[in-house]
Each structure stands twice: as structure tokens, then as C-alpha cells.
Design an enzyme around this catalytic site. Structure first.
Site, PDB file in Angstrom:
ATOM      1  N   ASN A   9       4.630  -3.741   1.023  1.00 59.88           N
ATOM      2  CA  ASN A   9       4.235  -2.489   1.658  1.00 59.88           C
ATOM      3  C   ASN A   9       4.054  -1.453   0.554  1.00 59.88           C
ATOM      4  OD1 ASN A   9       3.970  -0.134   3.097  1.00 59.88           O
ATOM      5  ND2 ASN A   9       6.010  -0.203   4.036  1.00 59.88           N
ATOM      6  N   TRP A  10       2.797  -1.137   0.267  1.00 62.25           N
ATOM      7  CA  TRP A  10       2.520  -0.228  -0.854  1.00 62.25           C
ATOM      8  C   TRP A  10       2.815   1.232  -0.492  1.00 62.25           C
ATOM      9  CZ3 TRP A  10      -2.803  -2.048  -3.321  1.00 62.25           C
ATOM     10  CH2 TRP A  10      -2.650  -3.349  -3.814  1.00 62.25           C
ATOM     11  N   LYS A  11       3.023   1.494   0.790  1.00 60.90           N
ATOM     12  CA  LYS A  11       3.254   2.873   1.248  1.00 60.90           C
ATOM     13  C   LYS A  11       2.144   3.791   0.711  1.00 60.90           C
ATOM     14  CE  LYS A  11       8.095   1.760   1.712  1.00 60.90           C
ATOM     15  NZ  LYS A  11       9.494   2.215   1.722  1.00 60.90           N
ATOM     16  N   HIS A  95       7.919   1.146  11.267  1.00 60.20           N
ATOM     17  CA  HIS A  95       8.656   1.338  10.012  1.00 60.20           C
ATOM     18  C   HIS A  95       9.556   2.567  10.152  1.00 60.20           C
ATOM     19  CE1 HIS A  95       9.563   2.106   5.818  1.00 60.20           C
ATOM     20  NE2 HIS A  95       9.197   0.849   5.584  1.00 60.20           N
ATOM     21  N   GLU A  97      10.179   4.898   8.236  1.00 64.57           N
ATOM     22  CA  GLU A  97       9.558   6.162   7.796  1.00 64.57           C
ATOM     23  C   GLU A  97       8.689   6.741   8.905  1.00 64.57           C
ATOM     24  OE1 GLU A  97       7.968   4.626   4.113  1.00 64.57           O
ATOM     25  OE2 GLU A  97      10.026   4.402   3.377  1.00 64.57           O
ATOM     26  N   GLU A 167      15.059  -3.948   8.391  1.00 68.41           N
ATOM     27  CA  GLU A 167      15.080  -3.053   7.236  1.00 68.41           C
ATOM     28  C   GLU A 167      16.155  -1.985   7.445  1.00 68.41           C
ATOM     29  OE1 GLU A 167      11.081  -3.122   4.934  1.00 68.41           O
ATOM     30  OE2 GLU A 167      11.030  -1.502   6.377  1.00 68.41           O
ATOM     31  N   GLY A 173      14.385   1.965  -0.543  1.00 69.15           N
ATOM     32  CA  GLY A 173      14.075   2.864  -1.651  1.00 69.15           C
ATOM     33  C   GLY A 173      15.303   3.431  -2.337  1.00 69.15           C
ATOM     34  N   SER A 212      15.013  -2.592  -0.791  1.00 67.82           N
ATOM     35  CA  SER A 212      15.331  -2.814  -2.201  1.00 67.82           C
ATOM     36  C   SER A 212      15.340  -4.291  -2.599  1.00 67.82           C
ATOM     37  CB  SER A 212      16.659  -2.138  -2.562  1.00 67.82           C
ATOM     38  OG  SER A 212      16.565  -0.732  -2.352  1.00 67.82           O
ATOM     39  N   GLY A 233       8.951  -3.026  -0.728  1.00 69.10           N
ATOM     40  CA  GLY A 233       8.310  -1.742  -0.991  1.00 69.10           C
ATOM     41  C   GLY A 233       8.025  -1.574  -2.471  1.00 69.10           C
ATOM     42  N   GLY A 234       8.877  -0.807  -3.148  1.00 68.27           N
ATOM     43  CA  GLY A 234       8.664  -0.456  -4.550  1.00 68.27           C
ATOM     44  C   GLY A 234       8.293  -1.623  -5.457  1.00 68.27           C
TER      45      GLY A 234
HETATM   46  P1  13P Z   1      11.887  -0.701  -0.924  1.00 63.93           P
HETATM   47  O1  13P Z   1      11.661  -2.156  -1.252  1.00 63.93           O
HETATM   48  O2  13P Z   1      11.199   0.216  -1.879  1.00 63.93           O
HETATM   49  O3  13P Z   1      13.319  -0.400  -0.693  1.00 63.93           O
HETATM   50  O4  13P Z   1      11.134  -0.442   0.493  1.00 63.93           O
HETATM   51  C1  13P Z   1      11.368  -1.299   1.551  1.00 63.93           C
HETATM   52  C2  13P Z   1      10.417  -0.983   2.642  1.00 63.93           C
HETATM   53  O5  13P Z   1      10.496   0.059   3.257  1.00 63.93           O
HETATM   54  C3  13P Z   1       9.363  -1.955   2.928  1.00 63.93           C
HETATM   55  O6  13P Z   1       8.701  -1.659   4.112  1.00 63.93           O
END
Ligand code: 13P
Length: 252
Positions: A9-11, A95, A97, A167, A173, A212, A233-234
Site C-alpha cells: 500500500n503506497w498510500k 483502511h 486511515e 492491521e 507506521g 510495520s 506500507g512503508g
Molecule cells: P506500515 O507498513 O507503514 O506500518 O503500514 C501498514 C499499512 O497501513 C498498510 O496498509
């Protein structure tokens, strides 16, 4: 036997140029054939990704979609039908967020899930508790509530047409990954809950972990019996790291 999925997920990250570099890096990776792979770039870069990844086993996803399947007067939204036309096979819904920063309720998330299925997309339904909820011992209740609306509408069979992503909000993050045991406990709880409704379908549902995930913790997480891969994510913004995570899933 369930296949693993490793999804990135590149956000809201990237420029045309950085995406080009990331795609070049992804195209150099050695991908494990037995693992499903997917990336969710910002919508503006889906076309660029599609062109660059042509012939690759990496599938595309939207990070979110409208709750209406086709077209309509919804300024700023992207419909599942449009994502499908752009070459996506998946879309992330619910998600944390989106739930927390954009006030998406379980009902809205369920409508998005429905719209995605109606367009032939596989919705990746995200659930997870906050730190406060975990500390209060409410994890099972919170996750159960987040699943409930979708289960009432679509049953376990409907869920199995998509993917479930656990999640924990406190792990996203933050660098605070859930331990493999902590994650497994919730994954097993979810599967047991689904199995009470429909055991056969429950065994088919891919449940991935997100929060993470990195190359150095992926293998231990993916070795757990109910963890069927990761939503990253990251670390998915680094091609070598994402490649290493995918290969860890291949060894699980
Ligand atoms: P991180 O891997 O950056 O913690 O993000 C997880 C995430 O929200 C994937 O959708």
C-alpha cells in the site's frame, strides 16, 4: 491450501519520477511464483504501473473506492468500475486511515465492499483495534464489530471473494510490529469466528497482517498458521525490501 498474498500500500507517496524508479526496482526482483502479489499505488499512477508491470505477476489495486459501483455525481471519488477499467483487480476498503481520518463507518465500508464485488474487484477489507482498545481488552469485540456488517450482508463466502487484512492501528507506521504470536492470536480468533458460520469457506479466506511489516520480521509473521501474507506500507516503497518480504512469504 491457501495462497499467500503480499500487498504493497503506497498510500499518498510518490511522484511520476520516483514511481518510475520504484517500478524499475520491482521489475528486477525475483518473485516467488506461489505468492500472490499486489501493489496499491496512488490512483494517478495506476496507468504508469500498469504499463511498466505488463507481463509481471504483480496485480494492481486501488487504495479506496466510492461506495457507488459505476458512475455518479460524486466529486473527487473514483468508482470500482473505473478502477477495474484501469486494470485493477483489488481495492483496499476500510483502511484505518480512511476510518479515522475520513470518518468511514462500518456501513460505508460495507457499501464499498459491495460496490467492489459488483465490479469484479477483490476487496481487501481492513480491520484492527487501537492501542487503547487493545489495552482495554477489546480487540476481539472491535474486530468482530468491524466484520459484522459485511458478514451479515455477504456471509463468509462473500468475504472469501475478497481478502481480510488485520492491521492493528498501533502497529501502522510506528515500527511497533505486532509479535507473530499477537498477530496469530487475532488471525486465529477471526478464522474461528468465521468457521462458526461456515467452516469450509473460513478455511479459504486469505487473512493478511499489516503494521510495520519489514524484511526482517516478515518471515516469522508469515510462518504463523493463520497469517497468509502481509499488507505492507512503508517498506513497500523500497523495491528490494518489498521483494525480500515477498520471498519470505514464498518460504512460509
Ligand atoms: P506500515 O507498513 O507503514 O506500518 O503500514 C501498514 C499499512 O497501513 C498498510 O496498509
Amino acid at each position: 491450501m491457501r495462497r499467500s498474498l503480499v500487498a504493497g500500500n503506497w498510500k499518498m507517496h510518490g511522484t511520476r519520477q520516483s514511481v518510475e524508479a520504484l517500478l524499475a526496482g520491482l521489475n528486477q526482483q525475483d518473485w516467488p511464483e506461489q505468492v500472490d502479489l499486489m501493489i496499491a499505488p496512488p490512483s494517478l499512477y495506476i496507468q504508469q504501473c500498469r504499463e511498466s508491470l505488463e507481463g509481471s505477476q504483480i496485480r494492481l489495486a486501488g487504495q479506496c473506492c466510492a461506495y457507488q459501483a459505476e458512475f455518479g455525481a460524486l466529486t473527487g471519488e473514483i468508482s470500482p468500475a473505473q478502477l477495474r477499467e484501469a486494470g485493477c483487480e483489488y481495492v483496499i476498503v476500510g483502511h484505518s486511515e480512511r476510518r479515522n481520518l475520513f470518518d468511514e463507518t462500518d456501513e460505508v465500508v460495507c457499501r464499498k465492499f459491495a460496490a467492489a464485488l459488483a465490479c469484479g474487484l477483490r476487496p481487501v477489507l481492513c480491520v484492527g483495534e487501537t492501542r487503547q482498545q487493545r489495552d482495554a481488552g477489546e480487540t476481539a469485540e472491535v474486530v468482530g464489530r468491524q466484520l459484522q456488517v459485511v458478514l451479515e450482508s455477504f456471509g463468509v463466502g462473500g468475504l472469501a471473494q475478497g481478502v481480510l487484512a488485520y492491521e492493528p492501528v498501533w502497529a501502522i507506521g510506528t515500527g511497533l510490529t505486532a509479535s507473530p504470536e499477537q498477530a496469530q492470536e487475532v488471525h486465529a480468533m477471526i478464522r474461528a469466528r468465521l468457521a462458526m458460520l461456515d467452516d469450509e469457506q473460513a478455511q479459504c479466506v486469505q487473512i493478511v497482517y499489516g503494521g510495520s511489516v519489514k524484511a526482517d520480521n516478515a518471515e516469522a509473521l508469515f510462518a504463523m498458521p493463520d497469517i497468509d501474507g502481509g499488507l505492507v506500507g512503508g517498506a513497500s516503497l523500497n523495491a528490494d525490501e518489498f521483494g525480500a518480504i515477498a520471498r519470505a512469504a514464498g518460504r512460509a
